[in-house]
Design an enzyme around this catalytic site. Sequence first.
Site, PDB file in Angstrom:
ATOM      1  N   ASP A 190      -0.162  -2.171  -2.959  1.00 57.39           N
ATOM      2  CA  ASP A 190      -0.443  -3.326  -2.881  1.00 57.39           C
ATOM      3  C   ASP A 190       0.616  -4.421  -3.374  1.00 57.39           C
ATOM      4  O   ASP A 190       1.440  -4.295  -4.158  1.00 57.39           O
ATOM      5  CB  ASP A 190      -1.908  -3.939  -3.606  1.00 57.39           C
ATOM      6  CG  ASP A 190      -2.500  -5.073  -3.180  1.00 57.39           C
ATOM      7  OD1 ASP A 190      -1.975  -5.924  -2.273  1.00 57.39           O
ATOM      8  OD2 ASP A 190      -3.399  -5.473  -3.933  1.00 57.39           O
TER       9      ASP A 190
ATOM     10  N   TRP B 298       5.616 -10.236  -2.333  1.00 55.15           N
ATOM     11  CA  TRP B 298       7.067  -9.734  -2.580  1.00 55.15           C
ATOM     12  C   TRP B 298       7.862 -10.607  -1.407  1.00 55.15           C
ATOM     13  O   TRP B 298       8.823 -11.192  -1.657  1.00 55.15           O
ATOM     14  CB  TRP B 298       7.134  -8.203  -2.187  1.00 55.15           C
ATOM     15  CG  TRP B 298       8.576  -7.779  -2.300  1.00 55.15           C
ATOM     16  CD1 TRP B 298       9.336  -6.898  -3.557  1.00 55.15           C
ATOM     17  CD2 TRP B 298       9.592  -7.672  -1.445  1.00 55.15           C
ATOM     18  NE1 TRP B 298      10.421  -6.703  -3.122  1.00 55.15           N
ATOM     19  CE2 TRP B 298      10.952  -7.177  -1.845  1.00 55.15           C
ATOM     20  CE3 TRP B 298       9.529  -8.078   0.126  1.00 55.15           C
ATOM     21  CZ2 TRP B 298      11.953  -6.935  -1.169  1.00 55.15           C
ATOM     22  CZ3 TRP B 298      10.891  -7.785   0.620  1.00 55.15           C
ATOM     23  CH2 TRP B 298      12.048  -7.082   0.243  1.00 55.15           C
TER      24      TRP B 298
ATOM     25  N   ARG C  11       5.981 -12.080   6.024  1.00 55.51           N
ATOM     26  CA  ARG C  11       5.095 -10.942   5.526  1.00 55.51           C
ATOM     27  C   ARG C  11       5.694  -9.496   6.085  1.00 55.51           C
ATOM     28  O   ARG C  11       5.632  -8.604   5.443  1.00 55.51           O
ATOM     29  CB  ARG C  11       3.847 -11.191   5.924  1.00 55.51           C
ATOM     30  CG  ARG C  11       3.146 -12.292   5.050  1.00 55.51           C
ATOM     31  CD  ARG C  11       1.421 -12.311   5.594  1.00 55.51           C
ATOM     32  NE  ARG C  11       0.765 -11.248   4.981  1.00 55.51           N
ATOM     33  CZ  ARG C  11       0.212 -11.169   3.600  1.00 55.51           C
ATOM     34  NH1 ARG C  11       0.696 -12.007   2.859  1.00 55.51           N
ATOM     35  NH2 ARG C  11      -0.179 -10.053   3.484  1.00 55.51           N
TER      36      ARG C  11
ATOM     37  N   HIS D 167       6.298  -5.714   4.512  1.00 57.92           N
ATOM     38  CA  HIS D 167       5.733  -4.294   4.770  1.00 57.92           C
ATOM     39  C   HIS D 167       6.772  -3.436   5.191  1.00 57.92           C
ATOM     40  O   HIS D 167       6.764  -2.338   5.022  1.00 57.92           O
ATOM     41  CB  HIS D 167       4.782  -4.669   6.067  1.00 57.92           C
ATOM     42  CG  HIS D 167       3.537  -5.239   5.844  1.00 57.92           C
ATOM     43  ND1 HIS D 167       2.941  -5.141   4.649  1.00 57.92           N
ATOM     44  CD2 HIS D 167       2.929  -6.157   6.480  1.00 57.92           C
ATOM     45  CE1 HIS D 167       1.804  -5.985   4.714  1.00 57.92           C
ATOM     46  NE2 HIS D 167       2.049  -6.719   5.823  1.00 57.92           N
TER      47      HIS D 167
ATOM     48  N   SER E 179      -6.587  -0.760   5.932  1.00 58.39           N
ATOM     49  CA  SER E 179      -8.051  -0.628   5.665  1.00 58.39           C
ATOM     50  C   SER E 179      -8.980  -1.111   6.760  1.00 58.39           C
ATOM     51  O   SER E 179      -8.319  -1.921   7.840  1.00 58.39           O
ATOM     52  CB  SER E 179      -8.774  -1.343   4.247  1.00 58.39           C
ATOM     53  OG  SER E 179      -8.520  -2.624   4.492  1.00 58.39           O
ATOM     54  N   THR E 180     -10.194  -0.673   6.995  1.00 53.32           N
ATOM     55  CA  THR E 180     -11.187  -1.181   7.945  1.00 53.32           C
ATOM     56  C   THR E 180     -11.074  -2.766   7.774  1.00 53.32           C
ATOM     57  O   THR E 180     -11.490  -3.348   9.094  1.00 53.32           O
ATOM     58  CB  THR E 180     -12.486  -0.608   7.964  1.00 53.32           C
ATOM     59  OG1 THR E 180     -12.840  -0.443   6.494  1.00 53.32           O
ATOM     60  CG2 THR E 180     -12.541   0.851   8.251  1.00 53.32           C
TER      61      THR E 180
ATOM     62  N   LEU F  43       3.826  19.785   0.138  1.00 51.70           N
ATOM     63  CA  LEU F  43       3.189  18.696  -0.171  1.00 51.70           C
ATOM     64  C   LEU F  43       2.125  18.161   1.189  1.00 51.70           C
ATOM     65  O   LEU F  43       2.611  18.187   1.958  1.00 51.70           O
ATOM     66  CB  LEU F  43       3.925  17.342  -0.368  1.00 51.70           C
ATOM     67  CG  LEU F  43       3.444  15.657  -0.445  1.00 51.70           C
ATOM     68  CD1 LEU F  43       2.468  15.745  -1.721  1.00 51.70           C
ATOM     69  CD2 LEU F  43       4.301  14.755  -0.265  1.00 51.70           C
TER      70      LEU F  43
ATOM     71  N   GLU G  45      -8.428   9.170 -12.856  1.00 50.30           N
ATOM     72  CA  GLU G  45      -7.745   8.363 -13.956  1.00 50.30           C
ATOM     73  C   GLU G  45      -6.994   7.235 -13.190  1.00 50.30           C
ATOM     74  O   GLU G  45      -6.620   7.491 -12.015  1.00 50.30           O
ATOM     75  CB  GLU G  45      -6.484   8.841 -14.696  1.00 50.30           C
ATOM     76  CG  GLU G  45      -7.286  10.032 -15.753  1.00 50.30           C
ATOM     77  CD  GLU G  45      -8.067   9.518 -16.882  1.00 50.30           C
ATOM     78  OE1 GLU G  45      -7.848   8.444 -17.171  1.00 50.30           O
ATOM     79  OE2 GLU G  45      -9.066  10.134 -17.304  1.00 50.30           O
TER      80      GLU G  45
END
Length: 240
Positions: free
Chosen positions: A16, A21, A29, A33, A61-62, A127, A205
């Site tokens: 986020d 930034w 913007r 990104h 996100s949706t 990974l 956590e």
Amino acid sequence: MIDKNRLPGHVAVIMDGNGRWAKKRNLPRAAGHNAGMKAMREIVRRASDLGIGYLTVYAFSTENWKRSVEEVSGIFKLLVMFVTSDLRELKENNVRMNILGDCSKLPEDAKKSVERAVSETESNTGLMFNVALNYGSREEMLNAVKEIAQKYKNEDIELDDISDELMDSCLYTGHLGIPDPDLIIRTSGEKRLSNFLMWQASYSEFVFTDTLWPDFTPEEFERCIEEYQSRDRRFGGRRK
Ligand code: FPP
């Protein structure tokens, strides 16, 4: 120092602060990104070098469809660029890439890019790098509930077969055999889950940092893991 014997198996990141930034620098913007994509690349490299099993990043996100058409298409263009520029390195490093979310609504070129990245890395054993794209935890849980209801309707299961494990197996993560995240990091000072891995985060956590995502470095990633390692995880039980 990180204790390599007690690494979190699965780290999930809410990336986020790209917009803020860019704003601080009087940039569009999209520049935020773009810088965010570079930061993400470095975190994937470090997670792979450290020997972490699973890294999941929240890329779209949706709810992000509510942003301007220009911003949304810019994010998907970046995704295509990322696959074009980084797929070779991911393969060299034995990284497997997966998508969490409903890809059917993605622009055609983005869909093709991710399909290629997923299929060309599917036999890799290092990974597992999961990109949450058009992902929403509520949608994921509703899909799982529908899958379970269908099994019940077909008389494949009985009411008592509905368990944590069955629910797990019907989520996007379960379909791919991804364990619950041990550690969830959110940057930019916000302290919310924002519809991310809500079922899977039951015992995760959380580490929050004020750093805006494009400024998040592999060194800070390691500090977040150190913070995680200093916590006393009891999973609802008592301290040993
Ligand atoms: C949140 O910052 C970031 C996003 C919604 C997009 C995340 C995308 C990337 C890190 C780069 C692209 C990577 C891929 C794989 C496509 P924000 O825009 O909400 O920041 P703000 O809260 O400061 O406005």
